[in-house]
Every structure is written in C-alpha cells, then in structure tokens.
Design a protein around this motif. Structure first.
Motif, PDB file in Angstrom:
ATOM      1  N   MET A  41     -26.490   4.619  64.772  1.00  0.00           N
ATOM      2  CA  MET A  41     -26.269   3.241  65.212  1.00  0.00           C
ATOM      3  C   MET A  41     -25.219   3.185  66.316  1.00  0.00           C
ATOM      4  N   LEU A  42     -24.117   3.909  66.147  1.00  0.00           N
ATOM      5  CA  LEU A  42     -23.056   3.890  67.148  1.00  0.00           C
ATOM      6  C   LEU A  42     -23.511   4.501  68.465  1.00  0.00           C
ATOM      7  N   ARG A  43     -24.445   5.435  68.400  1.00  0.00           N
ATOM      8  CA  ARG A  43     -25.004   6.036  69.611  1.00  0.00           C
ATOM      9  C   ARG A  43     -26.129   5.189  70.210  1.00  0.00           C
ATOM     10  N   ARG A  44     -26.434   4.085  69.568  1.00  0.00           N
ATOM     11  CA  ARG A  44     -27.556   3.230  69.974  1.00  0.00           C
ATOM     12  C   ARG A  44     -28.873   4.008  69.950  1.00  0.00           C
ATOM     13  N   MET A  45     -29.020   4.788  68.890  1.00  0.00           N
ATOM     14  CA  MET A  45     -30.206   5.624  68.723  1.00  0.00           C
ATOM     15  C   MET A  45     -30.946   5.283  67.426  1.00  0.00           C
ATOM     16  N   SER A  46     -30.786   4.051  66.941  1.00  0.00           N
ATOM     17  CA  SER A  46     -31.416   3.687  65.668  1.00  0.00           C
ATOM     18  C   SER A  46     -32.929   3.852  65.720  1.00  0.00           C
ATOM     19  N   LEU A  47     -33.539   3.441  66.831  1.00  0.00           N
ATOM     20  CA  LEU A  47     -34.985   3.585  66.958  1.00  0.00           C
ATOM     21  C   LEU A  47     -35.385   5.041  67.138  1.00  0.00           C
ATOM     22  N   THR A  48     -34.458   5.866  67.622  1.00  0.00           N
ATOM     23  CA  THR A  48     -34.730   7.297  67.703  1.00  0.00           C
ATOM     24  C   THR A  48     -34.923   7.869  66.304  1.00  0.00           C
ATOM     25  N   GLY A  49     -34.118   7.396  65.351  1.00  0.00           N
ATOM     26  CA  GLY A  49     -34.297   7.826  63.971  1.00  0.00           C
ATOM     27  C   GLY A  49     -35.668   7.470  63.442  1.00  0.00           C
ATOM     28  N   ASP A  50     -36.150   6.283  63.772  1.00  0.00           N
ATOM     29  CA  ASP A  50     -37.491   5.878  63.356  1.00  0.00           C
ATOM     30  C   ASP A  50     -38.540   6.779  63.994  1.00  0.00           C
ATOM     31  N   ALA A  51     -38.352   7.097  65.271  1.00  0.00           N
ATOM     32  CA  ALA A  51     -39.290   7.987  65.956  1.00  0.00           C
ATOM     33  C   ALA A  51     -39.299   9.371  65.323  1.00  0.00           C
ATOM     34  N   MET A  52     -38.106   9.878  64.964  1.00  0.00           N
ATOM     35  CA  MET A  52     -38.024  11.191  64.355  1.00  0.00           C
ATOM     36  C   MET A  52     -38.698  11.207  62.977  1.00  0.00           C
ATOM     37  N   ALA A  53     -38.631  10.091  62.269  1.00  0.00           N
ATOM     38  CA  ALA A  53     -39.289  10.014  60.965  1.00  0.00           C
ATOM     39  C   ALA A  53     -40.792  10.203  61.093  1.00  0.00           C
TER      40      ALA A  53
END
Length: 292
Positions: A41-53
C-alpha cells in the motif's frame, strides 16, 4: 450454558479439528501477509498484489494437471509462475518505456486466462472453484507446514530488510542513488509477495488470497500513520477478520474464504467512516470550524 455467547464464539474451535486447522492457517497468514500488504500500500502497489495473485494460477494449474489436487506440486508451480511473472514485469519496466503497472497487468491477464484454460482441460468446475477460491476448512498438515514456513521466512526477511524497505517506500530514487540495495530489495520484496500469495492460495484460492493482504493494511492506514503501527494494526485486523469470518462461515453455513475477506472488508468500511483519519472524524472538526 450451551447457548451462551461464549460457547457461540469458542465451541467451534474446541470441538472441531478442521476449525482449529483453519484458524491456525488464517492466523499465520495474518502475521505475514498483513505487513507485506502495508508495504504494498505504501508503495502504491496494491493492485500489483492483485495482479500477482492471478499470476500464480498457471503454475498451480500445471501442478494440478500433473499431480491432481496435491499441495506440494501446486505450490511449487505457483511459486515458479509468480516469480517468472514478477521478474518479467520488472525487466520489461526497466528495459522498455512501459511502466511496471502496465507490464504487470499484461502478464497477469495472460497468466489468469492460461491458468483457467489449463484447469478446465482436465478438471471439473469443482476443481476450478477449489483453485480459484481455496478451501480453508480443508487445510491438512502439509498445507499448515507450508503456511508456517512462508510466514516464518517473511517475518525474518522483514526484520532483516526493515530499514531498506521503509526507505524505499519514502523515496525509492534517493535510496538507489545512495545504496546498491534498492533494486535487489525491490525484487526481494516482490518475492515475499509471491511467497505469501502462494501460501494464501492454499487457504483462500488465487482470487481471494490477496484480500487478506490488502484490506487489513488499507484499513490500518485510517487509524495510524507510522509504518510499525500500521503493521501491528493490520495484523490485528487480519486476526479479527479471520476469527469472525470462520465463525460466520460455521454458524451461517457460508463459504469460509469469502466470509473472511468480507469480514476484513467490513472492518475497512468501518475504518473509512469511523477511524480518526476517516471520513467523519477528519472532516467534522473542519466543518465546525468553518461554521464558527
């Protein structure tokens, strides 16, 4: 008394082994995945986590095609697929004009469609639902061991690289200019994301495993502003969501994975509205000041 609220809360976990296993798995996932979600979240990569899932799906599907619904092959396959997608997206972002979010989106769409196609070739719709949404109430010793190993690895890595991870969240360009650890730690962090998603995949499936990573951390942001505090609050929210979701699943006969994620979602909505940095408390004093 058998009908007391205490029994309603405790009895499912004292009477049934499958509930104890589910609770143990969810607790271990909360301890590791929630802090990783804070850094996402702090890296503004929350959607990246969804993509990695979604990116781990073809690897898990390959393990399923070769060995069926066995934990170790599906885990190894998911881990390999996640690492390949993470490294590929990072390489495209660094070697071309495309940003990492766009390259990650491209790879995750390819991975998701490929994984669903692979599972559909051999499995039934039940198998596909198992891969996509997990079975937290069916965790066995192998699954719990995998989750424990991933949680332990994550906590050790976070402790070892804490300062660098926090520094990269504050100013990644400055960190890379003064230290050679910037880029390596970025890939280490992506590896931790993949490891936790693969572990969460056993319990919550590929589509919901990211929920326990993102929702508690997003909710914690409304309560505190220090990284350490956010990690602790997010873990607490993850634990509350896990227990309440399992109880809701047991008493209302609901799917356990979605019940856990919806419980975390309910805490997030409450935080948006009621937390010190939420909508109501952050705006009411300003409104009163303007009126005065």
């Amino acid at each position: 008394m058998s009908g007391s609220p205490i029994d309603w809360l405790i009895a499912p976990f004292t009477e049934f082994v499958f509930m104890q296993r589910a609770l143990a798995g969810a607790v271990m996932l909360s301890l590791s995945a929630c802090p990783v979600g804070v850094f996402l979240m702090l890296r503004r990569m929350s959607l990246t986590g969804d993509a990695m899932a979604h990116a781990i799906l073809p690897g898990a599907a390959a393990g399923f095609l070769l060995y069926g619904l066995q934990i170790v092959p599906m885990t190894i396959g998911g881990l390999i697929a996640g690492m390949v997608v993470a490294l590929s997206a990072g390489a495209v972002a660094r070697l071309t004009v495309q940003k990492e979010d766009a390259s990650m989106a491209a790879f995750y769409l390819i991975s998701l469609s490929l994984g669903v196609l692979m599972v559909s070739l051999r499995g039934s719709s039940v198998d596909l639902m198992h891969v996509l949404f997990g079975t937290v109430l069916a965790l066995n010793n192998d699954a719990l061991l995998l989750i424990a190993l991933s949680s332990g690895l994550t906590l050790v890595a976070l402790f070892a690289f804490w300062r660098v991870l926090v520094a990269e969240c504050l100013d990644a360009l400055f960190l890379r200019s003064v230290s050679k650890l910037g880029s390596p730690v970025h890939f280490v962090f992506l590896g931790l994301v993949v490891v936790n998603l693969v572990a969460g995949f056993q319990a919550l499936g590929t589509l919901l495993s990211v929920g326990l990573m993102i929702l508690p951390s997003a909710a914690a942001r409304f309560w505190v502003n220090r990284v350490e505090s956010m990690c602790l609050v997010s873990i607490s929210i993850g634990l509350v969501a896990s227990v309440s979701g399992l109880l809701l699943s047991y008493h209302a006969s609901l799917p356990s994975g979605p019940a856990i994620i919806l419980s975390a979602g309910a805490v997030y909505v409450a935080s948006v509205l009621l937390a010190p940095r939420g909508v109501l408390l952050s705006r009411l004093p300003r409104t009163a000041h303007r009126t005065a």
